[in-house]
Design a protein around this motif. Structure first.
Motif, PDB file in Angstrom:
ATOM      1  N   GLY A 163       9.979  24.695   9.360  1.00 15.14           N
ATOM      2  CA  GLY A 163       9.518  25.956   8.859  1.00 15.14           C
ATOM      3  C   GLY A 163      10.397  26.871   8.424  1.00 15.14           C
ATOM      4  N   LEU A 164      11.888  26.593   8.383  1.00 14.64           N
ATOM      5  CA  LEU A 164      12.612  27.442   8.053  1.00 14.64           C
ATOM      6  C   LEU A 164      14.002  26.775   7.286  1.00 14.64           C
ATOM      7  CD1 LEU A 164      14.224  30.288   7.625  1.00 14.64           C
ATOM      8  CD2 LEU A 164      15.384  29.606  10.086  1.00 14.64           C
ATOM      9  N   VAL A 165      14.450  25.344   7.582  1.00 14.48           N
ATOM     10  CA  VAL A 165      15.496  24.752   6.854  1.00 14.48           C
ATOM     11  C   VAL A 165      15.074  24.559   5.700  1.00 14.48           C
ATOM     12  CG1 VAL A 165      16.896  22.882   7.065  1.00 14.48           C
ATOM     13  CG2 VAL A 165      16.616  24.143   8.969  1.00 14.48           C
ATOM     14  N   PRO A 166      13.877  23.882   5.308  1.00  9.57           N
ATOM     15  CA  PRO A 166      13.700  23.595   3.853  1.00  9.57           C
ATOM     16  C   PRO A 166      13.606  24.750   2.776  1.00  9.57           C
ATOM     17  CG  PRO A 166      12.020  22.545   5.422  1.00  9.57           C
ATOM     18  CD  PRO A 166      12.803  23.476   6.155  1.00  9.57           C
ATOM     19  N   PHE A 167      13.578  25.856   3.572  1.00  7.55           N
ATOM     20  CA  PHE A 167      13.717  26.962   2.496  1.00  7.55           C
ATOM     21  C   PHE A 167      14.912  27.887   2.398  1.00  7.55           C
ATOM     22  CE2 PHE A 167       9.462  26.275   4.541  1.00  7.55           C
ATOM     23  CZ  PHE A 167       8.709  26.212   3.688  1.00  7.55           C
ATOM     24  N   LEU A 168      15.863  27.312   3.234  1.00  5.12           N
ATOM     25  CA  LEU A 168      17.088  27.957   2.988  1.00  5.12           C
ATOM     26  C   LEU A 168      17.912  27.950   1.554  1.00  5.12           C
ATOM     27  CD1 LEU A 168      18.726  27.368   6.755  1.00  5.12           C
ATOM     28  CD2 LEU A 168      17.642  29.431   5.871  1.00  5.12           C
ATOM     29  N   LEU A 169      17.786  26.940   0.996  1.00  4.33           N
ATOM     30  CA  LEU A 169      18.204  26.886  -0.359  1.00  4.33           C
ATOM     31  C   LEU A 169      17.550  27.781  -1.535  1.00  4.33           C
ATOM     32  CD1 LEU A 169      20.659  25.786  -2.076  1.00  4.33           C
ATOM     33  CD2 LEU A 169      19.339  23.727  -2.247  1.00  4.33           C
ATOM     34  N   SER A 170      16.244  27.202  -1.309  1.00  2.00           N
ATOM     35  CA  SER A 170      15.260  27.620  -2.326  1.00  2.00           C
ATOM     36  C   SER A 170      14.751  29.023  -2.475  1.00  2.00           C
ATOM     37  CB  SER A 170      13.875  26.715  -2.465  1.00  2.00           C
ATOM     38  OG  SER A 170      13.078  26.818  -1.160  1.00  2.00           O
ATOM     39  N   GLU A 171      14.614  29.679  -1.245  1.00  2.00           N
ATOM     40  CA  GLU A 171      14.411  31.186  -1.108  1.00  2.00           C
ATOM     41  C   GLU A 171      15.128  32.238  -1.669  1.00  2.00           C
ATOM     42  OE1 GLU A 171      11.049  33.286  -0.145  1.00  2.00           O
ATOM     43  OE2 GLU A 171      11.119  30.910   0.147  1.00  2.00           O
ATOM     44  N   PRO A 172      16.728  32.096  -1.296  1.00  2.00           N
ATOM     45  CA  PRO A 172      17.658  32.797  -1.977  1.00  2.00           C
ATOM     46  C   PRO A 172      17.469  32.877  -3.294  1.00  2.00           C
ATOM     47  CG  PRO A 172      18.609  31.752  -0.128  1.00  2.00           C
ATOM     48  CD  PRO A 172      17.348  31.150  -0.508  1.00  2.00           C
ATOM     49  N   ILE A 173      17.458  31.669  -4.119  1.00  2.00           N
ATOM     50  CA  ILE A 173      17.176  31.584  -5.426  1.00  2.00           C
ATOM     51  C   ILE A 173      16.112  32.345  -5.808  1.00  2.00           C
ATOM     52  CG2 ILE A 173      17.111  29.909  -7.378  1.00  2.00           C
ATOM     53  CD1 ILE A 173      18.734  27.794  -5.727  1.00  2.00           C
ATOM     54  N   LYS A 174      14.964  32.055  -5.357  1.00  2.00           N
ATOM     55  CA  LYS A 174      13.796  32.987  -6.010  1.00  2.00           C
ATOM     56  C   LYS A 174      14.035  34.378  -5.623  1.00  2.00           C
ATOM     57  CE  LYS A 174      11.071  30.268  -3.313  1.00  2.00           C
ATOM     58  NZ  LYS A 174       9.799  29.734  -2.685  1.00  2.00           N
ATOM     59  N   LEU A 175      14.743  34.922  -4.696  1.00  2.00           N
ATOM     60  CA  LEU A 175      14.677  36.236  -4.264  1.00  2.00           C
ATOM     61  C   LEU A 175      15.705  36.773  -5.231  1.00  2.00           C
ATOM     62  CD1 LEU A 175      14.571  36.325  -0.358  1.00  2.00           C
ATOM     63  CD2 LEU A 175      12.977  36.806  -2.038  1.00  2.00           C
ATOM     64  N   ILE A 176      16.745  36.010  -5.880  1.00  2.00           N
ATOM     65  CA  ILE A 176      17.541  36.692  -6.768  1.00  2.00           C
ATOM     66  C   ILE A 176      16.839  37.085  -8.140  1.00  2.00           C
ATOM     67  CG2 ILE A 176      19.509  36.018  -8.439  1.00  2.00           C
ATOM     68  CD1 ILE A 176      20.826  34.416  -5.986  1.00  2.00           C
ATOM     69  N   ALA A 177      15.907  36.161  -8.406  1.00  3.79           N
ATOM     70  CA  ALA A 177      15.140  36.388  -9.532  1.00  3.79           C
ATOM     71  C   ALA A 177      14.285  37.690  -9.404  1.00  3.79           C
ATOM     72  CB  ALA A 177      14.177  35.173  -9.890  1.00  3.79           C
ATOM     73  N   VAL A 178      13.611  37.840  -8.165  1.00  3.02           N
ATOM     74  CA  VAL A 178      13.091  39.170  -7.710  1.00  3.02           C
ATOM     75  C   VAL A 178      14.038  40.403  -8.034  1.00  3.02           C
ATOM     76  CG1 VAL A 178      12.210  40.657  -5.819  1.00  3.02           C
ATOM     77  CG2 VAL A 178      11.517  38.205  -6.252  1.00  3.02           C
ATOM     78  N   ALA A 179      15.179  40.219  -7.627  1.00  2.00           N
ATOM     79  CA  ALA A 179      16.257  41.188  -7.314  1.00  2.00           C
ATOM     80  C   ALA A 179      16.623  41.593  -8.867  1.00  2.00           C
ATOM     81  CB  ALA A 179      17.521  40.726  -6.598  1.00  2.00           C
ATOM     82  N   CYS A 180      16.558  40.831  -9.928  1.00  2.00           N
ATOM     83  CA  CYS A 180      16.826  41.035 -11.167  1.00  2.00           C
ATOM     84  C   CYS A 180      15.711  41.524 -12.069  1.00  2.00           C
ATOM     85  CB  CYS A 180      17.232  39.641 -12.126  1.00  2.00           C
ATOM     86  SG  CYS A 180      18.496  38.893 -11.368  1.00  2.00           S
ATOM     87  N   VAL A 181      14.624  41.483 -11.402  1.00  3.76           N
ATOM     88  CA  VAL A 181      13.341  42.090 -12.188  1.00  3.76           C
ATOM     89  C   VAL A 181      13.053  43.645 -11.356  1.00  3.76           C
ATOM     90  CG1 VAL A 181      10.983  42.013 -12.392  1.00  3.76           C
ATOM     91  CG2 VAL A 181      12.236  40.030 -12.647  1.00  3.76           C
ATOM     92  N   ILE A 182      13.415  43.986 -10.187  1.00  2.00           N
ATOM     93  CA  ILE A 182      12.913  45.007  -9.867  1.00  2.00           C
ATOM     94  C   ILE A 182      13.716  46.282 -10.232  1.00  2.00           C
ATOM     95  CG2 ILE A 182      13.004  46.472  -7.551  1.00  2.00           C
ATOM     96  CD1 ILE A 182      10.455  44.531  -7.834  1.00  2.00           C
ATOM     97  N   PRO A 183      14.874  46.307 -10.313  1.00  2.00           N
ATOM     98  CA  PRO A 183      15.547  47.420 -10.934  1.00  2.00           C
ATOM     99  C   PRO A 183      15.024  47.603 -12.139  1.00  2.00           C
ATOM    100  CG  PRO A 183      17.135  45.905  -9.860  1.00  2.00           C
ATOM    101  CD  PRO A 183      15.960  45.211  -9.852  1.00  2.00           C
ATOM    102  N   LYS A 184      14.683  46.740 -13.044  1.00  2.00           N
ATOM    103  CA  LYS A 184      14.173  47.043 -14.380  1.00  2.00           C
ATOM    104  C   LYS A 184      13.032  47.776 -14.452  1.00  2.00           C
ATOM    105  CE  LYS A 184      16.437  43.140 -16.600  1.00  2.00           C
ATOM    106  NZ  LYS A 184      17.718  43.105 -16.629  1.00  2.00           N
TER     107      LYS A 184
END
Length: 189
Positions: A163-184
């Motif tokens: 429930g956590l380990v499989p997401f440790l790599l993919s989740e930060p990558i997806k959150l970087i995309a969010v972090a790029c969009v939100i300030p705009k």
């Protein structure tokens, strides 16, 4: 009205004028529910918790809609799923989803959207770095509650492993995309 409940958010200012009214507010929430339902279907079927774009979308909605409207979207999404509309992962629905191994993740959506939206309104949406921190904090709520409830079904070790380990790599990558969009989005306001 407190600052955390104000309507001063990018999505509110883009789609709803000051005279917006209830109809525009409802349309904004329905749009958020549809986006979240769509992201739930983008899934890699892992067991017992599928890898979807739900958690990332929850954080994105919270940060773009703000804590109040973001919470409305999540409540409407959960209510739609409970009432039988197939909005959850793999076109599933029903109250049974709130009593199974994914219950904690679904319940975690509400505080995660509120927290990430609140942080965005408090200034975390100004740049990529602070947006990423806000997104990580929001998604951490989802995973904390998700793993906690999953551990009741599978044990703590298995809950962390599946429930956590499989997401440790993919989740930060997806959150970087969010972090790029939100300030705009917040600069457009």
């Amino acid at each position: 009205m407190t600052y955390s409940l104000s309507l001063n958010t990018p999505m509110q200012s883009i789609f709803c004028s000051k005279q917006g009214g209830l109809a525009k507010q409802v349309l904004l929430v329905i749009t958020g529910v549809l986006v979240l339902a769509f992201s739930s279907q983008l899934s890699i079927p892992l067991m017992p918790v599928p890898l979807t774009f739900q958690s990332t979308t929850v954080v994105l909605i919270g940060m773009a809609y703000g804590p109040r409207n973001g919470s409305y979207v999540i409540m409407a999404y959960l209510l739609a799923g409970i009432c039988g509309i197939p909005v959850f992962a793999d076109f599933s629905a029903g109250i049974s989803k709130l009593y199974g191994p994914t219950m904690g993740y679904l319940i975690g959506f509400l505080p995660a959207a509120f927290l990430s939206g609140y942080l965005a309104q408090k200034g975390f949406a100004k740049n990529i770095y602070t947006s990423f921190v806000a997104a990580c904090l929001g998604v951490s709520v989802i995973f904390f509650l998700g793993v906690t409830i999953l551990a009741q079904y599978a044990g703590l070790r298995a809950a962390i492993e599946f429930g956590l380990v499989p997401f440790l790599l993919s989740e930060p990558i997806k959150l970087i995309a969010v972090a790029c969009v939100i300030p705009k989005l917040w600069k457009r306001q």
